[in-house]
Design a protein around this motif. Structure first.
Motif, PDB file in Angstrom:
ATOM      1  N   GLN B 180     -40.960 -18.546  56.413  1.00 16.91           N
ATOM      2  CA  GLN B 180     -39.625 -18.064  56.112  1.00 16.91           C
ATOM      3  C   GLN B 180     -39.364 -16.915  57.079  1.00 16.91           C
ATOM      4  O   GLN B 180     -40.177 -15.996  57.195  1.00 16.91           O
ATOM      5  N   TYR B 182     -36.697 -13.982  58.969  1.00 17.10           N
ATOM      6  CA  TYR B 182     -35.608 -13.096  58.587  1.00 17.10           C
ATOM      7  C   TYR B 182     -34.879 -12.614  59.835  1.00 17.10           C
ATOM      8  O   TYR B 182     -35.500 -12.143  60.786  1.00 17.10           O
ATOM      9  N   THR B 193     -31.409 -15.542  56.797  1.00 14.11           N
ATOM     10  CA  THR B 193     -32.774 -16.056  56.689  1.00 14.11           C
ATOM     11  C   THR B 193     -32.767 -17.535  57.028  1.00 14.11           C
ATOM     12  O   THR B 193     -31.732 -18.195  56.925  1.00 14.11           O
ATOM     13  N   VAL B 216     -28.539 -14.057  51.491  1.00 11.29           N
ATOM     14  CA  VAL B 216     -29.989 -14.019  51.284  1.00 11.29           C
ATOM     15  C   VAL B 216     -30.326 -13.469  49.892  1.00 11.29           C
ATOM     16  O   VAL B 216     -29.818 -12.414  49.512  1.00 11.29           O
ATOM     17  N   ARG B 218     -32.464 -11.311  47.749  1.00  5.98           N
ATOM     18  CA  ARG B 218     -33.285 -10.169  48.174  1.00  5.98           C
ATOM     19  C   ARG B 218     -33.543  -9.252  46.976  1.00  5.98           C
ATOM     20  O   ARG B 218     -32.915  -9.393  45.933  1.00  5.98           O
ATOM     21  N   PRO B 241     -37.461 -11.255  50.463  1.00  2.00           N
ATOM     22  CA  PRO B 241     -37.319 -10.067  51.306  1.00  2.00           C
ATOM     23  C   PRO B 241     -36.947  -8.834  50.468  1.00  2.00           C
ATOM     24  O   PRO B 241     -36.234  -8.943  49.474  1.00  2.00           O
TER      25      PRO B 241
END
Lengths: 462, 462
Positions: B180, B182, B193, B216, B218, B241
């Protein structure tokens, strides 16, 4: 960002508002839904489906989504809601949805359907698909086979790294994960594994057999699902391959499914700790009759176990009649012993479940509990002594304090040992639930309390 | 294959046998260890370290492993064992190990060290490294910041797909996950992402900004770790994240760490359900003094709560003295009420923890519990009636049966409602533990039982 309850409620009313219009704008809805994650749409639909009058709205939402998206959302719904949706759809529609679902979710839904519907759907499937579904559906619930998916990336032994990478690109749209790859022999045996990361940094001309890891962590198809989750957690795996008795790869269990299993296993353990049987659904959805059944068994058994406490009291009826003040401390003493004992049992049961405590640790745990429970008993005896003096004088205070130490110590040791004894006799240690342990300690506590009372009172009056 | 307890014991004695020889063959040991997974070596070493006389053996094993491998194994040890190892090593040795550890494990170990040691190590580090470590070490325990790693793959906005793939290959050896990715703005803000899978099937010349997902999921750096685990599970993420207040990416929490958090949170919940405070380590390793402290608080509080039961009994002393047979059924009745109530409370607390039950479901849950608990009470009353007749005749049987229904129903409703009340007043609903609920029901049960007894006996004799 992830949505909280409030935003989900807003989203729901927003959707319902639009859908209740005379001519709802499908393009507007589609646009709005495109921004929402499948898991969140699933949660909103779940609520709509629970309210009968909103079922049509839920169906319209699914209809607006692309088939792939709809299948995805459907996978997030609990079984009962899936059934309600599928009940409103034609066989052809169900078939299209099933095709787009991951193989593990497809089987779960398929297994929920009635036999007639299952037969009807199977008849419309291509042979290969039918066989695959039938095979996956045949694995017993609670095993690796029942939670695995067959959408993995298999690499043939002898392939080069660049061939393998090509294969990854080809299978990417359908595979559940492309980040862990499995190397198979011609006979389909699992002979190695490698991560996509390894593959990406390897020389393109190298043969996969030379870079793969040969000692693959794997599970048998009939392995218990909690053991599968434990292996995934222990070795930090992205996916765990599942093999049949001939070492042929039949599926993989991905990390997200393992995490779901771990959560539902934890729920089951927590419920077991209160003598509640395994619920087939969340407590807010499970049928009442089932909830009753899963609770009543042990409650009634424990009624009879509690008779031992009564029998103990009956045996000491004379001393109670002579000194009624003793009854004042009865709930306090047996309650405290029960609490301490339930703590000790719970610590052991959970320690065993997480692998922190093994059967071989028995004597070490006993020594530790002896010290801790002794200290707990002393502390609680000190706390209760002033009350003993106030309510019944020095003799009663002595009886109560001495009983407290003994009952707490004895109760804790009983609670601690019971899970080990159960494990020894191949009974699930989680059977040592708080209700069972407290009931056992109640009976023992009655005996200890009145025995000590009889002895001290005889001393005092003698 | 994954190793079971028995094979681990065999491996341990095999290693010890070789190490106890006058001149142990390091190459033989190295060869054997190469076949064993780090998690398994960790488990064997953990046991060796617990036995003081085997600590040297454990150190030799670590010494034989490559630094990378040793750091990896060290990461699998519980904090206490890590400290024992590190206590025997020089600053230079510790530094080499720390460098090879993942940033999250590095911080965990660093935080365990004494201040002198920490200072000594920091002085030897390069500036960048020191700043990074200090920053990570400053996040509060139990938050996203404390469990995240800074070893993620960042892609600069504007990069092409092939540039991004190059970056993945470069960072692959050090990153915690490369699956994954970012996308960061020039200021380090998280603006998108994408998965490696997406990247691999994209056109090499495309710009990442055009294929990334902009919305995203997060977590803030001070988000509670259980919430982090819940988000990872809910959206089936590989990594979540973590951002600071300026939306800058500061780290990621990977799926395996989220799973560990979920497990330890489940353990904490299970312990809380028995009024045991949060243990800082497994039950087999936590210091005895700490175990005592975490158990004693509620036990003593509940001793005093139990006095209400005693007071109830004192209030009814006359009727007890007149009809001592009633005491026979006392543990049975309050025990049954306590068991049913603890079940109801546990079902709600766990339902709330998994998100199955929300505060808004209160009235629905109350309705369901009314029906289930009513049926449970009736069943248990029927079970106890014959015993009532046998021990005390019709009047006592009627008292006991009526008390059973009332106490079970009332206890269950209390147990069910308490978690909602606590949640309403912003207290953790898990405070509604089995010991607390049963103690409350004990007191209520005494009142209900003897009130019914007084009424019916007055009727009979009157």
């Amino acid at each position: 960002m992830s949505l909280n309850d409030e935003t989900l409620q807003e989203l729901k009313s927003e959707l319902l508002d639009e859908l209740e219009k005379e001519t709802p704008s499908k393009s507007l809805l589609a646009e709005r839904l495109a921004e929402i994650r499948s898991a969140d749409i699933g949660e909103v639909l779940e609520e709509m489906i629970e309210e009968d009058e909103e079922l049509t709205a839920a169906l319209t939402v699914l209809d607006i989504l692309s088939t792939e998206r709809a299948a995805n959302v459907l996978g997030y719904l609990p079984g009962e809601s899936q059934l309600e949706v599928v009940g409103e759809l034609s066989d052809a529609q169900v078939l299209t949805l099933l095709e787009e679902m991951g193989s593990d979710e497809r089987v779960d839904l398929f297994n929920l359907l009635g036999e007639d519907r299952r037969e009807a759907l199977l008849r419309r499937m291509a042979r290969q698909e039918r066989e695959d579904l039938k095979r996956l559906a045949s694995y017993q619930e609670g095993t690796a086979g029942a939670i695995m998916t067959s959408d993995y990336v298999a690499i043939a032994s002898g392939m080069t790294v660049s061939q393998a990478l090509m294969r990854v690109r080809q299978t990417a749209p359908d595979a559940e994960t492309v980040y862990q790859l499995y190397v198979l022999s011609l006979e389909g045996e699992l002979i190695g594994t490698m991560s996509l990361r390894q593959l990406m940094v390897a020389r393109p001309g190298a043969v996969v057999d030379d870079i793969m890891i040969k000692d693959v962590i794997r599970a048998a198809v009939d392995e218990a699902q909690e053991e599968v989750a434990r292996i995934v957690a222990r070795y930090d795996l992205l996916a765990l391959p599942v093999i049949d008795t001939d070492n042929r790869l039949v599926g993989i269990v991905t990390h997200d499914d393992a995490m779901d299993v771990a959560e539902s296993e934890a729920t089951e353990d927590i419920h077991k700790g209160m003598s509640i049987g395994q619920l087939e659904d969340g407590v807010s959805r499970v049928p009442l009759w089932s909830l009753y059944r899963k609770r009543v068994t042990w409650l009634v058994l424990l009624v009879f176990a509690n008779l031992f406490s009564g029998a103990g009291i009956a045996y000491f009826e004379d001393i109670i009649a002579a000194q009624v003040a003793l009854v004042f401390f009865l709930p306090l003493l047996i309650g405290s012993g029960g609490n301490a004992g339930a703590q000790a049992a719970t610590l052991m049961v959970r320690g065993m479940a997480t692998g922190d405590v093994g059967v071989k640790d028995w004597s070490k745990m006993l020594g530790r509990e002896l010290l801790v429970a002794g200290s707990l008993g002393l502390t609680m005896a000190i706390a209760v002594t002033p009350i003993g003096i106030m309510r019944g004088g020095d003799a009663v205070a002595a009886i109560v304090a001495l009983s407290m130490v003994t009952i707490v110590l004895f109760g804790s040791l009983m609670g601690m040992c019971l899970p080990f004894v159960l494990e020894r006799f191949k009974v699930d240690p989680a059977t040592a639930s708080a209700p069972l342990v407290t009931t056992l300690i109640d009976a023992t506590g009655v005996l200890i309390y009145f025995t000590i009372a009889t002895a001290i009172l005889a001393q005092v009056s003698g």
